[in-house]
Design an enzyme around this catalytic site. Sequence first.
Site, PDB file in Angstrom:
ATOM      1  N   ASP A 131       0.735  -1.372   0.091  1.00 16.16           N
ATOM      2  CA  ASP A 131      -0.050   0.081   0.001  1.00 16.16           C
ATOM      3  C   ASP A 131       0.857   1.270   0.102  1.00 16.16           C
ATOM      4  OD1 ASP A 131      -2.316  -1.389   0.139  1.00 16.16           O
ATOM      5  OD2 ASP A 131      -2.452  -1.363   2.251  1.00 16.16           O
ATOM      6  N   TYR A 139       6.684  -9.991   6.835  1.00 19.67           N
ATOM      7  CA  TYR A 139       6.832  -8.477   7.134  1.00 19.67           C
ATOM      8  C   TYR A 139       7.514  -8.273   8.239  1.00 19.67           C
ATOM      9  CZ  TYR A 139       3.293  -7.625   2.968  1.00 19.67           C
ATOM     10  OH  TYR A 139       2.766  -7.380   1.975  1.00 19.67           O
TER      11      TYR A 139
END
EC number: 5.4.99.12
Length: 270
Positions: free
Chosen positions: A60, A118
């Site tokens: 994003d 992540y």
Amino acid sequence: MSDQQQPPVYKIALGIEYDGSKYYGWQRQNEVRSVQEKLEKALSQVANEPITVFCAGRTDAGVHGTGQVVHFETTALRKDAAWTLGVNANLPGDIAVRWVKAVPDDFHARFSATARRYRYIIYNHRLRPAVLSKGVTHFYEPLDAERMHRAAQCLLGENDFTSFRAVQCQSRTPWRNVMHINVTRHGPYVVVDIKANAFVHHMVRNIVGSLMEVGAHNQPESWIAELLAAKDRTLAAATAKAEGLYLVAVDYPDRYDLPKPPMGPLFLAD
């Protein structure tokens, strides 16, 4: 032109690192800056033909990558140095190619991936940072990283992550398989490291937002398990900011033999 005269097509994989703070996300979009657009432009200059890339995970706006993987097809035969040094020379300073590897026809950066990893970096200090202000999330209340780690362990395995899923998520299912989630402190940095087969939209940032409430002793350790069971996004904490999030690694079957550089982000010990 007959089939015999068609030029050969090469499939190439690249490891990509980028600072996402000045981009409106990975995916190419009209009117706004994207990492994909800059990378495709640089690759097209080196290949001398239009290049389209496919990525392992579309991050994003404001999210970073140290271990993004892409692939593309081209009729251009180039040395590895052209796809690394040459492409980097045509990229802005906040995007870089880390490695290159020729891959077989059945490889796909997204669909061949078996897991994504992540790291979320929290700068836990009374005063905000300046130099790394777009590379970490500042949280001024003292955080108990061990408490956060214990609370997070209920997320392991296959679960319905509706409580940690963005309302606008387009995935067909909220079920994901979390392989590990670790919360550790490195001086003023609290690092949330999570690996799963895939992630629903905003899943890491929503988990971290709620873990910070536990770490600040605003919620009990049991709260994360209660949220998971409730399957209700409105009960969980606010979504953590984008700037602390990094896509650090993508797993593939060993037969592709892709390079595995240090995960980073590189201002932390690996």
